[in-house]
Structures are given as structure tokens and as C-alpha cells.
Design a protein around this motif. Structure first.
Motif, PDB file in Angstrom:
ATOM      1  N   THR A  29     -28.297  15.846  22.758  1.00  0.00           N
ATOM      2  CA  THR A  29     -27.700  16.018  24.076  1.00  0.00           C
ATOM      3  C   THR A  29     -28.760  15.719  25.138  1.00  0.00           C
ATOM      4  N   VAL A  30     -28.305  15.555  26.365  1.00  0.00           N
ATOM      5  CA  VAL A  30     -29.225  15.322  27.476  1.00  0.00           C
ATOM      6  C   VAL A  30     -30.202  16.490  27.596  1.00  0.00           C
ATOM      7  N   LEU A  41     -33.435  17.723  34.644  1.00  0.00           N
ATOM      8  CA  LEU A  41     -32.396  17.026  33.884  1.00  0.00           C
ATOM      9  C   LEU A  41     -31.892  15.810  34.650  1.00  0.00           C
ATOM     10  N   GLN A  42     -31.937  15.889  35.979  1.00  0.00           N
ATOM     11  CA  GLN A  42     -31.548  14.734  36.793  1.00  0.00           C
ATOM     12  C   GLN A  42     -32.496  13.562  36.524  1.00  0.00           C
ATOM     13  N   SER A  45     -31.699  12.115  33.185  1.00  0.00           N
ATOM     14  CA  SER A  45     -30.483  11.300  33.302  1.00  0.00           C
ATOM     15  C   SER A  45     -30.788   9.921  33.877  1.00  0.00           C
ATOM     16  N   LYS A  46     -31.698   9.855  34.835  1.00  0.00           N
ATOM     17  CA  LYS A  46     -32.094   8.551  35.392  1.00  0.00           C
ATOM     18  C   LYS A  46     -32.767   7.695  34.324  1.00  0.00           C
ATOM     19  N   LEU A  48     -32.245   7.922  31.157  1.00  0.00           N
ATOM     20  CA  LEU A  48     -31.192   7.534  30.217  1.00  0.00           C
ATOM     21  C   LEU A  48     -30.347   6.385  30.760  1.00  0.00           C
ATOM     22  N   ARG A  49     -30.125   6.357  32.064  1.00  0.00           N
ATOM     23  CA  ARG A  49     -29.375   5.245  32.657  1.00  0.00           C
ATOM     24  C   ARG A  49     -30.124   3.929  32.464  1.00  0.00           C
ATOM     25  N   LYS A  59     -24.119   6.520  25.092  1.00  0.00           N
ATOM     26  CA  LYS A  59     -23.757   7.870  25.528  1.00  0.00           C
ATOM     27  C   LYS A  59     -22.290   8.101  25.201  1.00  0.00           C
ATOM     28  N   LYS A  61     -19.221  11.404  25.160  1.00  0.00           N
ATOM     29  CA  LYS A  61     -18.916  12.774  25.557  1.00  0.00           C
ATOM     30  C   LYS A  61     -18.373  13.526  24.350  1.00  0.00           C
ATOM     31  N   ARG A  66     -22.904  15.577  26.766  1.00  0.00           N
ATOM     32  CA  ARG A  66     -23.056  14.134  26.593  1.00  0.00           C
ATOM     33  C   ARG A  66     -24.068  13.935  25.479  1.00  0.00           C
TER      34      ARG A  66
END
Length: 88
Positions: A29-30, A41-42, A45-46, A48-49, A59, A61, A66
Motif C-alpha cells: 500500500t502507499v 504520504l503526499q 504519492s508524487k 508514485l505518480r 496502482k 484500488k 491503493r
């Protein structure tokens, strides 16, 4: 089709390489991917993008989470590119 620039851009960052290394052990998971890092975590997430844009991860759900998995195809294409230029 391989986007070599996006692949090597994604691989240039040590945090993203560490995330990929973790994913060799299996999906995560993230939150699990973010645990070892002293970043938000933000920020994870960047990262991971960027990895997703380079097709290095996928990714999906699963309930509220995620789940991220390693996509070895783009890594194989990058490896083939490196082998090719080293044999020229």
C-alpha cells in the motif's frame, strides 16, 4: 513503447529506487511504501505518480487502500536499451 527518458528520470531519484526495491518483495500500500521514509504520504504519492507515468509501477484500488505493484516490463525494456548501447 518504451519512453526511455521517463524511465531514467524515474530511476534517477534514490527514493523512487528504494520504492522499486521494496516492491520486488511484493505489492504494498502507499502507507507501507512510505513507512521507511521521513517524508509525507503526499510526497510518496508524487513519487508514485512519476513511477506510474514511467510504467514502472501499477496502482489498483483494494477497498480503501491503493495497492502498488512493480511492473517489470518497463525495467526489462530499459535493461535491453542499456545492453544495446553497451554493445555498439
Amino acid at each position: 513503447m518504451l519512453n526511455i527518458d521517463a524511465t531514467f528520470h524515474a530511476l534517477a531519484d534514490p527514493t523512487r529506487r528504494a520504492i522499486l526495491q521494496r516492491l520486488t518483495q511484493g505489492p504494498a500500500t502507499v502507507g507501507e511504501l512510505g513507512d521507511p521514509f521521513a517524508i509525507s504520504l503526499q510526497a510518496i504519492s508524487k513519487h508514485l505518480r512519476v513511477l506510474e507515468a514511467a510504467r514502472l509501477v501499477r496502482k489498483a484500488k483494494s477497498g480503501r487502500d491503493r495497492v502498488i505493484t512493480l511492473d517489470r516490463v518497463a525495467l526489462g525494456e530499459a535493461e535491453a536499451y542499456i545492453v544495446k548501447i553497451c554493445t555498439i
